[in-house]
Design an enzyme around this catalytic site. Structure first.
Site, short mmCIF file in Angstrom:
data_model
loop_
_atom_site.label_atom_id
_atom_site.label_comp_id
_atom_site.label_asym_id
_atom_site.label_seq_id
_atom_site.Cartn_x
_atom_site.Cartn_y
_atom_site.Cartn_z
N ARG A 142 40.36 36.20 35.34
CA ARG A 142 40.93 36.63 36.63
C ARG A 142 41.94 35.60 37.14
NH1 ARG A 142 41.41 41.24 38.00
NH2 ARG A 142 39.20 41.69 37.74
N ARG A 165 44.04 40.73 25.43
CA ARG A 165 43.75 39.70 26.45
C ARG A 165 42.31 39.17 26.33
NH1 ARG A 165 42.80 42.35 32.47
NH2 ARG A 165 41.41 44.05 31.84
N HIS A 176 50.81 40.20 33.30
CA HIS A 176 50.13 40.55 34.56
C HIS A 176 49.95 39.30 35.43
CE1 HIS A 176 46.95 42.07 37.19
NE2 HIS A 176 46.95 43.23 36.58
N ASP A 195 48.90 48.55 45.38
CA ASP A 195 48.84 48.69 43.91
C ASP A 195 49.94 49.66 43.51
OD1 ASP A 195 46.06 49.17 41.58
OD2 ASP A 195 48.19 48.72 41.29
N GLU A 249 54.06 41.78 38.49
CA GLU A 249 53.87 41.89 37.05
C GLU A 249 55.12 42.43 36.35
OE1 GLU A 249 50.27 44.27 36.68
OE2 GLU A 249 49.66 43.45 38.64
#
Ligand code: TA6
Length: 297
Positions: free
Chosen positions: A75, A98, A168, A212, A271
């Site tokens: 995170r 990832r 990201h 978002d 991002e």
């Protein structure tokens, strides 16, 4: 020191600039410290964890509750979302690279004193079980007073591959309520908070709740104006027509085991992507790069 670290440091360490450590067993991290900047890059996920140019506060944000374990995403920093961005039914969110281990392919210091770290991952039985394509994926991280990340997809198979992808990137900010993102004025975006409704950005992006958004048809630089932190962060890009802006806000944060209470107030994601309608098809034998270049003004 384990043999893995011995091998890494023997083969790739650079005196007074780069060495490998292992804060968590089995998860080597490149520790970069030069007069220009400091940075940490995990082989796990090809994941840039931190970057701090000389004289600046840290630029990349990582949660205090971040999980750093094999097979789990971290995170913060710069998760690499590939070969898909977002959710695919029955598959890992944001793809599988990832949460997999990458290999070191090279380390160097360039004429400007920037450290260049090359990491890579190729298809194997585990990746083919998730996505039946032959690929070579490389991340070239250049650490100096700017941070450049180039994610290079090579189609090593004999059929085309279509991908969506993202760097990201999580950024520190002094206070999200005093932070705006500039450079997206007038752009259309898909609003995930409104079930991907098509909207249009008017002026700067401001944050008053969960945000978002996939901004489409934009190749422009984004600027994070961090008023409380007294600085502006520029995100320039190449090979990308979509920019995602995300902050989970308080409610979403509560449901995230790897975010501590209230952390949403000091972070945001801007991002660098090929996401939504900006999917990329790479022909057999071809290469495609996604580049983000971050600087502090
Ligand atoms: O990039 C924004 C987003 O797609 C959000 O919808 C949220 O899911 C975020 O990525 C984080 O995803 P993760 O799987 O890392 O928790």
């Amino acid at each position: 020191m384990t043999s893995t670290l011995d091998t890494l440091n023997t083969s790739f360490a650079i005196a007074n600039a780069l060495h490998f450590s292992e804060a968590n067993p089995g998860l080597p991290v490149a520790e970069i410290h030069t007069p220009l900047a400091s940075a940490r890059v995990a082989l796990h996920g090809g994941h840039v964890l931190s970057w701090q140019p000389a004289g600046q506060k840290p630029v990349l944000w990582v949660s205090k509750a971040a999980i750093f374990e094999a097979g789990k995403p971290v995170r913060g920093g710069v998760p690499v979302c590939w070969p898909w961005f977002g959710a695919v039914p029955g598959k890992p969110m944001h793809g599988f690279v990832r949460t997999m281990m990458w290999q070191v392919r090279g380390t160097d210091i360039d004429a400007a004193g920037q450290v260049v770290l090359r990491l890579g991952i190729r298809d194997d039985a585990a990746t083919r079980a998730l996505w039946d394509r032959a690929f070579d994926l490389e991340m070239v991280v250049t650490v100096g007073t700017t941070l450049t990340m180039a994610l290079i997809t090579r189609n090593t198979g004999d059929v085309p591959m279509t991908i969506t992808q993202a760097l990201h990137t999580y950024f520190c900010t002094g206070d999200i309520t005093q932070t705006v993102v500039q450079g997206l004025n007038g752009d259309s975006y898909l609003d995930k908070v409104q079930n991907f409704a098509v909207c249009q950005q008017s002026g700067d992006v401001r944050f008053t709740g969960e945000t978002d958004r996939i901004y489409t048809e934009t190749a422009a630089d984004s600027l994070i104006n961090d008023a409380a932190g007294g600085r502006t962060i520029r995100i320039a890009k190449q090979g990308s027509e979509t920019t995602v802006v995300w902050n989970p806000w308080a409610e979403k944060e509560k449901g995230m085991v790897d975010m501590a209470a209230g952390e949403y107030q000091q972070m945001l994601c801007v991002e660098t992507c090929n996401a939504g309608p900006d999917a990329v098809t790479v022909a057999a034998g071809e290469t495609r790069s996604l580049v983000a270049r971050i600087s502090v003004e």
